[in-house]
Design an enzyme around this catalytic site. Sequence first.
Site, PDB file in Angstrom:
ATOM      1  N   CYS A 117       0.841  -1.196   0.000  1.00 41.53           N
ATOM      2  CA  CYS A 117       0.000   0.000   0.000  1.00 41.53           C
ATOM      3  C   CYS A 117       0.881   1.254   0.000  1.00 41.53           C
ATOM      4  O   CYS A 117       0.677   2.173  -0.800  1.00 41.53           O
ATOM      5  CB  CYS A 117      -0.922  -0.023   1.222  1.00 41.53           C
ATOM      6  SG  CYS A 117      -2.173   1.267   1.239  1.00 41.53           S
ATOM      7  N   CYS A 228       7.572   4.063   5.854  1.00 42.12           N
ATOM      8  CA  CYS A 228       6.720   3.793   4.702  1.00 42.12           C
ATOM      9  C   CYS A 228       7.531   3.329   3.497  1.00 42.12           C
ATOM     10  O   CYS A 228       6.972   2.770   2.555  1.00 42.12           O
ATOM     11  CB  CYS A 228       5.929   5.040   4.333  1.00 42.12           C
ATOM     12  SG  CYS A 228       6.935   6.452   3.858  1.00 42.12           S
TER      13      CYS A 228
END
Length: 232
Positions: A117, A228
């Site tokens: 994601c 991330c």
Amino acid sequence: MATTTDYEALALKAGRELEEASAQEVLQWAADTFGKRFCVTSSMEDAVVAHLASTVLPGVDVVFLDTGYHFAETIGTRDAVAATMPVNVITLTPKLTVAEQDAQYGPQLHDRDPDLCCAMRKVEPLDRGLAGYDAWATGLRRDESPSRANTPVVAWDAKRRKVKLSPIARWTQDDVDAYAQTNGVLMNPLLWEGYTSIGCSPLSCTAKPGEGEQGRAGRWAGSGKTECGIHL
Ligand code: SF4
């Protein structure tokens, strides 16, 4: 015309020479060296680095990644920054909308495969958005988490082949708060609701830290994921 090899050497030299420099001095060096081919990235947790950069390079590009999963308060902070500060806010978006991602990968991918994601909603858009710049600045700080403890003030971003600056790497949260208060800098209102690090809104991505925790402890809590992928 400078090549990326020149910039790599420049970054390593500047990393040594600017380690003790103030945030403004680091940003002034970037403005003098790269001019408009320099930008700031902001998560809109606060606008401190954007404000610092605007003092040395008015109109500086401030790049924001709109993942489609942000809190309304984060989008509001982005809009307030664009409306009130002498910066040029640029919003980057992923190739797929959230609805398109849900259709192709199934709903709530952030709970099942947050690395994928993040790769689609953060890393790829940023890589694409930074293509037109030679240098970029982040708001990374060494006190945020163990994974950021060795963040250089100036480094060579080998993956993107650009100079990467972290002008407030040596700052603490108290330094950020003091600068914001002194200069009337916009902060994300979620910081007053107990969040200490603000990313995407799914609970699996951003939670309030637990008792005795601080910094980025609430990010992907319990999953083992700490970044991330932008800063790896
Ligand atoms: S932080 Fe969460 S919602 Fe945002 S891109 Fe990463 S996994 Fe997806």
